[in-house]
Design an enzyme around this catalytic site. Structure first.
Site, PDB file in Angstrom:
ATOM      1  N   TYR A  38      34.258  26.628   7.173  1.00 11.21           N
ATOM      2  CA  TYR A  38      34.325  26.393   5.848  1.00 11.21           C
ATOM      3  C   TYR A  38      35.735  27.063   5.466  1.00 11.21           C
ATOM      4  CZ  TYR A  38      29.659  24.810   5.320  1.00 11.21           C
ATOM      5  OH  TYR A  38      28.349  24.020   5.363  1.00 11.21           O
ATOM      6  N   TYR A  82      27.557  25.204  13.270  1.00 10.47           N
ATOM      7  CA  TYR A  82      28.447  26.539  13.091  1.00 10.47           C
ATOM      8  C   TYR A  82      27.212  27.595  13.208  1.00 10.47           C
ATOM      9  CZ  TYR A  82      26.736  26.174   8.107  1.00 10.47           C
ATOM     10  OH  TYR A  82      26.475  26.058   6.750  1.00 10.47           O
ATOM     11  N   ARG A 106      23.694  26.273  12.968  1.00 10.97           N
ATOM     12  CA  ARG A 106      23.058  25.199  12.013  1.00 10.97           C
ATOM     13  C   ARG A 106      23.610  23.748  12.657  1.00 10.97           C
ATOM     14  NH1 ARG A 106      22.360  24.967   7.259  1.00 10.97           N
ATOM     15  NH2 ARG A 106      20.767  23.532   8.130  1.00 10.97           N
ATOM     16  N   HIS A 163      25.814  19.388   9.149  1.00  9.80           N
ATOM     17  CA  HIS A 163      25.354  18.863   8.014  1.00  9.80           C
ATOM     18  C   HIS A 163      26.441  18.646   6.841  1.00  9.80           C
ATOM     19  CE1 HIS A 163      25.072  23.137   7.500  1.00  9.80           C
ATOM     20  NE2 HIS A 163      25.346  23.082   6.441  1.00  9.80           N
ATOM     21  N   HIS A 197      26.434  19.335   2.638  1.00  7.33           N
ATOM     22  CA  HIS A 197      25.759  19.671   1.446  1.00  7.33           C
ATOM     23  C   HIS A 197      25.918  18.629   0.221  1.00  7.33           C
ATOM     24  CE1 HIS A 197      24.924  23.892   2.683  1.00  7.33           C
ATOM     25  NE2 HIS A 197      25.849  23.537   3.361  1.00  7.33           N
TER      26      HIS A 197
END
Ligand SMILES: [Fe+2]
Lengths: 190, 253
Positions: B120, B159, B169, B172, B174
């Site tokens: 991110y 990640y 995780r 995905h 959000h």
């Protein structure tokens, strides 16, 4: 006006936590300033979001949705490009390192003769779905409404408190003084 | 720093809860807020039942967003910087409807995600995967009159995180959504079909009902795929039932 609608026929998509990495995405310029600071009548709506140990939550997001001071529901666009004149009624604030969120806004009026309150939504890392609550203006002698009455002894967690800057509304996710969170028809608790 | 538990310990907790749920015979459709395998939830879930409220006043309405708020280019996450981002280019599209199946028209959809390497653009992301200078991972759009949203982006990578040892995780995106009334506000995550990390992920598994979990998984749609350009995924979103009637929403600008 009260709620009426047919029963839902579709099952709602599940929520998930906002996670830790929303700060580069959800905040926008002027997100917490529903009116420009210094506007006549402007007040600070603020508080601290805390966990079950009473520790401040540094990665929460609080949103408010409110009527204007006359009790009219804003129907104007432009929250994400504030022009300094249009009152959209929507605000968004991350919490800071001390768990504090802030909004610069105007006190809402009551809608359709109801008590005035801010609709509040809370998101946080570690919180698996959003939480809804209401932040009522101080009653100042007004009679509690049906919701406050039905909540009973925990109703105080839904009331803002007046202080030197405006209105204080702390949010406690768990434990002593846990905020009353709301569920609406059509929601399922889990 | 406390020693992290193993995936095996987390798996055992996930399995025990799943077993209890199966035995209960009840049907749950949303995540549990009290779900200890996701360690950060332990001190962050309310312990009291939520209080039933009949929506009134402001709660029967939702904020309005419009052309003033969103630049149409914000729906394409691959053109926000000078160059092409790394990774697998995809389109993600679907409809936002309420509990009666009515489209949620001209309403805001916001997304954020990691880049192809699972990183991110966020100062707290310590994953040593490289930042992509051509990818911010942030998108916004308004639904159209049919409730349809559409984003062009890069398929995010899985990640690591520190819930437990070797925690990863599933990939995905959000999603943040508004409805036609305040009570429909929601934030969730969209996943990709067949991810091997589903069974291991306490955030995904916090939705203890398998059918409900699958509602977060997009579908590969070859009709959306464009030859030699990108792959297509479809994902529809159902908000909780709206309370105000459509008529009352018509002045929504
Ligand atoms: Fe994420």
């Amino acid at each position: 006006m009260t709620a009426t609608s047919p029963a839902p026929t579709l099952t709602a998509t599940p929520g998930q936590t906002i996670g830790p990495f929303f700060h580069f995405a959800l905040p926008f310029d002027g997100d917490r300033d529903l009116v420009a600071p210094g506007t006549p009548g402007a007040l600070l709506l603020h508080g601290t979001v805390r966990d079950g140990d009473g520790a401040p939550i540094q990665d929460a997001l609080v949103e408010i949705w409110q009527a204007d001071p006359s009790g009219a529901v804003p129907r104007r666009t432009g929250s994400m490009r504030r022009d300094g004149f249009t009152f959209t009624g929507f605000g968004r604030s991350t919490t800071d390192i001390s768990g504090r969120y802030t909004f610069t806004t105007l006190a809402p009026g009551g809608v359709d003769g109801g008590l005035p309150f801010f609709g509040v939504t809370v998101f946080a890392r570690g919180l698996l779905n959003r939480l809804f609550t209401r932040a009522y203006l101080p009653l100042d002698g007004a009679e509690p409404d049906a919701l406050l009455t039905s909540v009973g002894e925990r109703a105080g967690t839904l009331l803002t408190e007046r202080d030197e800057t405006g209105l204080r509304f702390d949010i406690r996710l768990q434990g002593e003084g846990e905020t009353v969170f709301l569920t609406y028809p059509g929601h399922s608790a889990s | 720093m406390p020693e992290l538990e193993t995936q095996r310990q987390i798996d055992a907790e996930i399995a025990a809860t799943a077993h209890d749920y199966e035995q209960s015979g009840a049907e749950e459709t949303q995540p549990r807020l009290d779900y200890a395998p996701y360690r950060s939830s332990i001190l962050r879930h309310p312990t009291k039942d939520p209080h039933h409220a009949d929506p009134e006043g402001i709660e029967l309405w939702a904020p309005c967003f419009g052309e003033r708020d969103i630049d149409p280019l914000e729906a394409d996450l691959t053109i926000q910087r000078r160059g092409e981002p790394q990774g697998e280019k995809i389109v993600v599209t679907g409809r936002v409807v309420d509990g009666q199946g009515r489209p949620v028209r001209r309403q805001l959809v916001e997304i954020w995600q990691a880049n192809a390497g699972g990183r991110y653009i966020h100062k707290r992301d310590q994953h040593p995967a490289p930042i992509d200078p051509n990818f911010t991972g942030l998108g916004r759009c308004l639904t159209d009159d049919d409730g349809t949203y559409r984003f062009t982006t890069i398929k995010p990578g899985p990640y690591p995180w520190r819930n437990h040892l070797n925690a990863w995780r599933p990939a995905h995106i959000h999603f943040s959504l508004f409805g036609t009334d305040f009570t429909q506000r929601m934030i969730t995550q969209m996943y990709f079909p067949g991810d091997p990390l589903f069974a291991l992920d306490p955030i995904y598994q916090s939705i203890v009902d398998p059918k409900a979990r699958e509602r977060l998984v997009s579908t590969y749609d070859h009709d959306l795929t464009q030859p030699e350009v990108l792959m297509g995924y479809r994902w529809d979103i159902v908000l909780t039932g709206a309370h105000a009637t459509p008529l009352e929403q018509e002045d929504h600008q």
